[in-house]
Design an enzyme around this catalytic site. Structure first.
Site, PDB file in Angstrom:
ATOM      1  N   HIS A 159      -2.158  -8.245   2.058  1.00  0.00           N
ATOM      2  CA  HIS A 159      -3.376  -7.490   2.354  1.00  0.00           C
ATOM      3  C   HIS A 159      -3.872  -6.740   1.122  1.00  0.00           C
ATOM      4  O   HIS A 159      -5.066  -6.779   0.787  1.00  0.00           O
ATOM      5  CB  HIS A 159      -3.098  -6.523   3.506  1.00  0.00           C
ATOM      6  CG  HIS A 159      -4.179  -5.506   3.728  1.00  0.00           C
ATOM      7  ND1 HIS A 159      -5.243  -5.716   4.573  1.00  0.00           N
ATOM      8  CD2 HIS A 159      -4.357  -4.259   3.209  1.00  0.00           C
ATOM      9  CE1 HIS A 159      -6.034  -4.660   4.570  1.00  0.00           C
ATOM     10  NE2 HIS A 159      -5.512  -3.759   3.756  1.00  0.00           N
ATOM     11  N   GLU A 160      -2.969  -6.058   0.428  1.00  0.00           N
ATOM     12  CA  GLU A 160      -3.365  -5.298  -0.760  1.00  0.00           C
ATOM     13  C   GLU A 160      -3.769  -6.220  -1.908  1.00  0.00           C
ATOM     14  O   GLU A 160      -4.706  -5.911  -2.655  1.00  0.00           O
ATOM     15  CB  GLU A 160      -2.215  -4.378  -1.187  1.00  0.00           C
ATOM     16  CG  GLU A 160      -1.804  -3.358  -0.146  1.00  0.00           C
ATOM     17  CD  GLU A 160      -2.942  -2.426   0.247  1.00  0.00           C
ATOM     18  OE1 GLU A 160      -3.853  -2.215  -0.584  1.00  0.00           O
ATOM     19  OE2 GLU A 160      -2.916  -1.898   1.371  1.00  0.00           O
TER      20      GLU A 160
ATOM     21  N   HIS B 226      -7.371  -7.348  -1.504  1.00  0.00           N
ATOM     22  CA  HIS B 226      -8.368  -6.398  -2.015  1.00  0.00           C
ATOM     23  C   HIS B 226      -8.638  -6.642  -3.502  1.00  0.00           C
ATOM     24  O   HIS B 226      -9.791  -6.598  -3.953  1.00  0.00           O
ATOM     25  CB  HIS B 226      -7.872  -4.965  -1.813  1.00  0.00           C
ATOM     26  CG  HIS B 226      -8.069  -4.431  -0.426  1.00  0.00           C
ATOM     27  ND1 HIS B 226      -9.295  -4.377   0.193  1.00  0.00           N
ATOM     28  CD2 HIS B 226      -7.179  -3.923   0.471  1.00  0.00           C
ATOM     29  CE1 HIS B 226      -9.169  -3.847   1.403  1.00  0.00           C
ATOM     30  NE2 HIS B 226      -7.887  -3.583   1.597  1.00  0.00           N
TER      31      HIS B 226
ATOM     32  N   GLU C  40     -11.824  -3.959   4.950  1.00  0.00           N
ATOM     33  CA  GLU C  40     -10.448  -3.919   5.423  1.00  0.00           C
ATOM     34  C   GLU C  40     -10.149  -5.094   6.356  1.00  0.00           C
ATOM     35  O   GLU C  40      -9.068  -5.698   6.285  1.00  0.00           O
ATOM     36  CB  GLU C  40     -10.180  -2.598   6.146  1.00  0.00           C
ATOM     37  CG  GLU C  40     -10.151  -1.381   5.235  1.00  0.00           C
ATOM     38  CD  GLU C  40      -8.966  -1.397   4.296  1.00  0.00           C
ATOM     39  OE1 GLU C  40      -7.938  -1.992   4.659  1.00  0.00           O
ATOM     40  OE2 GLU C  40      -9.074  -0.828   3.197  1.00  0.00           O
TER      41      GLU C  40
END
Length: 510
Positions: A294-295, A298, A359
């Site tokens: 997930h990070e 980004h 997100e």
């Protein structure tokens, strides 16, 4: 006139002869001397320079001698007078250039990234808008009534000029937006990108250096097992997603910070920061792979540049509106209130909804990255279920989603449940080993239900004992055990908390 010209020529000849004599006297006194020419500072310090023999004679050569020329003077009597002037011979003096010493230049100064300049100038722009709007208001209030009427009439007569100017500005602004559209990697979404990826790489380097300097006393050594576990997960995620250019072109560096904060983030230049609080919050390596994916999503999509671009455009319109607020409001107190309302509207209508959108996209892409790394993607929704329970145990108030920069835990669970079947197909296409038949989501749901049932039975037994036993005079009954109180610095394990705390029955509906 003729005599004057002859004298002038003689004086010129005498000065030339004297210069020649001085030159020969220097040669006789000093001998055949070498003359050094200072090299240019811009010349290469490594150029092969020529040297000549110090015994070279400075005698003039035949080819170097300049023969005399004649000067013709026209006299008043018509007679032609020819005066021969001899020029001194030209000597070829060898120029000897000594090799220059190597000099060291200072390091190149890095230019300040454009996003950082914009962040610094952002408050100054607001201040200039406030000053401009307030000045317009003061100017208008100071005008006499007749001049105000004249100004209104002048504005009305030129209304079409103002309309044309506004249409022209709107056209150029639309052209600017159209020329800065970009396609998001992986998802293919069309987005506005004012700041490019290279600018944010420079800003990320500045940010990473600041974080390392700030957290240098809390960083865990690379030999620590927790650091090695995170580093191994990041390495597998990067190796299994080498087909994505944004991942293969970035060197990934891991930093594990010893702190209770449940947080992890990745900068666009590949600097990964994970707090030990996050390592304690995840249940297994599969949840950690999902969080790191997930990070990393980004960073590789460039959400920071995209969010700054949208904020830059919205800020431009906000400055115009802010100037109008301070120009129209009759008092400064009303203008301050209008500015506060404008800031909240920008947050709730643009910034926070867009942040929740990014997100959700990072959850989608992070699930795909974890699937290609052969992680159990079914553990992704379980993590957010755990975080929801943890927040309730700490007694944190539940705020509406439209007030938050992140989606609610329940919405994240529902979105990930919809994406899990597609991620499982992607995982199967990557030659990954088969997953166990037990679904982590079902196991977690059954564990929570079992804990709730046991806790409810204990509460019922305590209540029955209180009813059956009558308190004796002078004897105080022991109080029932209350759920543990979590302080901000404490970080209990999730299993221990669930075993000793009462959970709301609404968690069973998920």
């Amino acid at each position: 006139m003729e005599q004057i010209c002859i004298r002038l020529v003689k004086l010129d000849i005498l000065s030339t002869v004297r210069s020649l004599n001085r030159f020969h006297s220097v040669i006789r006194c000093c001998g055949p001397r070498q003359f050094h020419c200072r090299p240019s500072l811009f010349g290469s310090a490594r150029t092969d320079l020529m040297r000549t023999n110090s015994s070279t004679s400075l005698k003039p050569r035949e080819s170097d001698t300049v023969f005399p020329s004649s000067l013709r003077l026209r006299s008043s009597s018509g007679l032609n007078t020819y005066i021969t002037a001899f020029r001194p011979p030209v000597y070829r003096v060898p120029l000897i250039i000594q090799p220059t010493r190597e000099f060291h230049t200072s390091g190149r100064l890095r230019a300040i990234p454009a996003p950082l300049i914009w962040m610094v100038l952002k408050p100054l722009q607001k201040l200039m808008a406030i000053i401009l709007g307030r000045s317009i208001r003061k100017w208008w209030l100071a005008l006499p009534p007749n001049k105000k009427q004249l100004f209104r009439e002048w504005t009305w007569r030129r209304r079409w000029h103002f309309v044309g100017a506004g249409a022209g500005l709107l056209f150029f602004f639309s052209l600017f937006l159209l020329t800065h559209l970009d396609e998001s990697p992986i998802t293919g979404r069309t987005r506005l990108l004012v700041f490019n990826r290279e600018n944010f790489m420079e800003l990320a380097q500045f940010t990473a250096e600041g974080y390392i300097e700030e957290l240098k006393d809390s960083l865990i050594a690379p030999s620590d097992p927790r650091h090695q576990a995170v580093e191994q997960v990041v390495r597998i995620l990067a190796e299994r997603n080498q087909d994505i250019a944004e991942i293969s072109s970035v060197p990934w560096t891991v930093h594990v910070v010893d702190g209770p904060t449940i947080n992890a983030f990745v900068l666009p230049n590949g600097e990964v920061f994970v707090f030990t609080g996050m390592l304690e919050a995840v249940a297994d390596i599969h949840q950690l792979a999902f969080i790191l994916g997930h990070e990393m999503a980004h960073a590789l999509i460039g959400h920071a540049a995209e969010q700054a671009s949208l904020s830059h455009v919205v800020e431009l319109f906000s400055l115009i509106l802010l100037t109008a607020i301070w120009a129209i409001c009759p008092r400064d107190s009303l203008a301050v209130l209008g500015q506060w309302i404008q800031g909240k509207l920008v947050q709730f209508l643009f910034d926070r909804p867009f942040s929740r959108k990014l997100e959700a996209e990072a959850d989608q892409v992070g699930l795909q990255l974890a699937a290609k790394a052969c992680a159990d993607v079914r553990a992704g929704p379980v993590f957010w279920q755990q975080m929801e329970i943890y927040d309730q145990l700490r007694g944190e108030p539940t705020i509406p989603e439209w007030l938050s920069t992140h989606p609610s835990h329940q919405n994240r669970v529902r979105q990930l449940d919809r994406l899990v079947p597609e991620a499982l197909e992607l995982r199967a296409s990557c030659d990954c080993p088969a997953l166990p038949k037990a679904d982590p989501r079902v196991v977690f749901h059954q564990a929570v239900k079992l804990l709730l049932d046991n806790n409810a039975k204990k509460q019922e037994m305590i209540a029955e004992e209180e009813k059956n036993e009558k308190p004796r005079a002078g004897v105080m009954l022991p109080l029932p055990q209350s759920p543990p109180v979590l302080t901000p610095g404490s970080q209990p394990q999730l299993g221990e908390v669930l075993a000793t705390s009462a959970l709301p029955q609404t968690l069973l509906s998920k």
